[in-house]
Design an enzyme around this catalytic site. Sequence first.
Site, PDB file in Angstrom:
ATOM      1  N   ASP A 236      88.775 -43.399   6.990  1.00 29.71           N
ATOM      2  CA  ASP A 236      89.565 -42.690   6.110  1.00 29.71           C
ATOM      3  C   ASP A 236      88.822 -41.245   5.394  1.00 29.71           C
ATOM      4  O   ASP A 236      87.701 -41.556   5.217  1.00 29.71           O
ATOM      5  CB  ASP A 236      89.967 -43.434   5.186  1.00 29.71           C
ATOM      6  CG  ASP A 236      90.959 -42.976   3.964  1.00 29.71           C
ATOM      7  OD1 ASP A 236      91.891 -42.301   4.330  1.00 29.71           O
ATOM      8  OD2 ASP A 236      90.754 -42.855   2.803  1.00 29.71           O
ATOM      9  N   GLU A 266      89.945 -39.517  10.226  1.00 29.45           N
ATOM     10  CA  GLU A 266      91.138 -38.737   9.603  1.00 29.45           C
ATOM     11  C   GLU A 266      90.352 -37.623   9.090  1.00 29.45           C
ATOM     12  O   GLU A 266      89.785 -37.698   7.861  1.00 29.45           O
ATOM     13  CB  GLU A 266      91.856 -39.424   8.446  1.00 29.45           C
ATOM     14  CG  GLU A 266      92.748 -38.697   7.776  1.00 29.45           C
ATOM     15  CD  GLU A 266      93.016 -39.145   6.270  1.00 29.45           C
ATOM     16  OE1 GLU A 266      94.249 -38.750   5.692  1.00 29.45           O
ATOM     17  OE2 GLU A 266      92.247 -39.588   5.620  1.00 29.45           O
TER      18      GLU A 266
END
Length: 485
Positions: A236, A266
Site C-alpha cells: 500500500d 500501489e
Amino acid sequence: MRTNGIMMQYFEWFLPNEGNLWNRLKEDAGHLKEIGVTSVWIPPCYKGTDSNDVGYGAYDLYDLGEFDQKGTVRTKYGTKQELHDCIQALHDNGIAVYADVVLNHKGGGDELQTFWVVEVDPHDRNKAITEPYEIEGFTRFTFPGRNKKYSDFEWSWEHFSATDYNYRDDKDAIYIIQGDNKGIEVDDRSVGQQYANFDFLMFTDVDYKHPDVQEETKKWISWFIHETGVDGLRLDAIKHINDWFVKDFIDHVRGEFAGDFYVVGEYSFYDGMDIELYLHNVEHKIDLFDVALHYNFKQCGMDGPGFDMRKIFGSSIVSAYPELAVTYVDNHDSHRLQGEPYVPEWFKPLAYALILLRKDGYPCIFLGDYYGIGGDNPQPGMQWMIDQLLDVRRDFSYGEQDDYFDHEHVVGWVRRGDEHHPDGCVVIMSNSEGGVKPMSVGTDYAGTSWYDKLGHVQEDVIIGDDGRGWFHVGDGSVSVYLKRV
Ligand code: CA
C-alpha cells in the site's frame, strides 16, 4: 502470473462490519476457480483502529484477529482462525493469495508522548511554518492486549517521521518530528515529489531511516508470511515510503521465501509523476497497478464520443512495461463516496474487455464490479458480463494480437489463437455510434460463421475468401465474436 492469470480484489470499502469476509471468501473459492481466478488480493488482515476499519488504519500488524484490542478480537473481516481456513480453501482450489501490506503509517496509538515538531505548509512540506515546539501525540504503541506475543517491539515517537494530531490543543496539522536524523529533508527524492515531499500521507508516519524500524519491519514480514502462508504481497501507498526501503524489503522477502515471490505496489500518481524513475530506483522488482489506464477509462467514460479511442492506452504502464502492469478498471478507492474518480457504468464492459482479452497485463477484477457495492449508495454488480469475458479469456484469448486501433471511435483486435486454442476471438467496441470494421481471422476460416458471445449483435458474421469478416458493434458497446462450432 500463470498464462492468462486473473487476480481478483476480494473486498470493497462498504462491506458490512460483520466479520464475515473470510467465511464468504472460503465458501466462494470453488466458484472463483471455476471462473478462472488464479489469485485473490485480500484486504489488510490485521488489527486496525476499530472493528469497522477497512484495514488501512493499521494498528497492530501482529494481531490477525487474535487479541482483544481496539474493542474487538476479530477484524472487520473475521478472526485469525477464519483467515487461516479461508487461505487454506483458496490454496485447495489452486488460487494464490496476495496480502495487503500497510507499511507507511500506523493509527490508534496506545499512549501519549511529548516530543518536538515543526508544522509544515501542507502544499510545501519542505517549508516550516512554525518554530520547533513541543506537542503531545499518540505515538506510543505497546499493544497491551497482545502482551508481547510474537514480538516485544514497542513503538515510540523516535520511530516516526511525522504525525497528524496534537492532543495538547486538539489541533490537526502536519507535524514533522524533530530529533537525531529527523526533520524536514529537502531534496529527498526517494518519496513522491508532490507537495515537495509526499512522505506523510495520514495518521502517524513510519520513519524507515530508523535502523530499529527497518529491522522490526523485516522481522514482521517474515513472521507474517510464515504464519499465513500467503503467496504474494500488495504494498500500500509506496509513493509515500522511501523507495530504497521498498527495494530492500522486497530483497529480504525474496531472499527468505522465493526469488519470484510476487509483489505488486500501489503507486498512485498524477500527471508528471515519474513511474520510469521509480521503477529504475527499485530495479524493476515490483509490479504496479496501472493507474494511468484506470484514468484513461474514467476519462473516456466521462467524455464519451469526445474521447479518441486510439489513445485509450496512452501513457499507460501496460504499454510501457507490459511485464509489470496489473491492469484494473476500478478498486475500493475509486467510488463516488470515496471522492476518487471512478469509471462510469456504461464504459465498464468496454474496460473489462480491454483488460481481460488482450495479450499484455495481469488483469485484476474488482469485487464491487462483480458482485456489486453495498452501503448507503449501493451499485449492482456485472457478474454475467464479466463471466462472459472470463470464459473468453480462459478458452479463446490466446496467441498473436492484430490491432485495429485505426478509427477515432470504433476500434478492435483479433487474437489469432495458439496450438491449444486454435480459434482465437475478435473484439470490437465503440465509445460513440456503432459501426462495422473489416478484420482478418485468416483465410483458413473462409466461410465460417462467427457470433457475438455477449449477445448484443444478433446476426452472425461470415468470413470471406480473403479471411476477413465485417464485424459489427452497437452504440457505446462491445462485442466479442467467437467461431460457431
Ligand atoms: Ca511515509
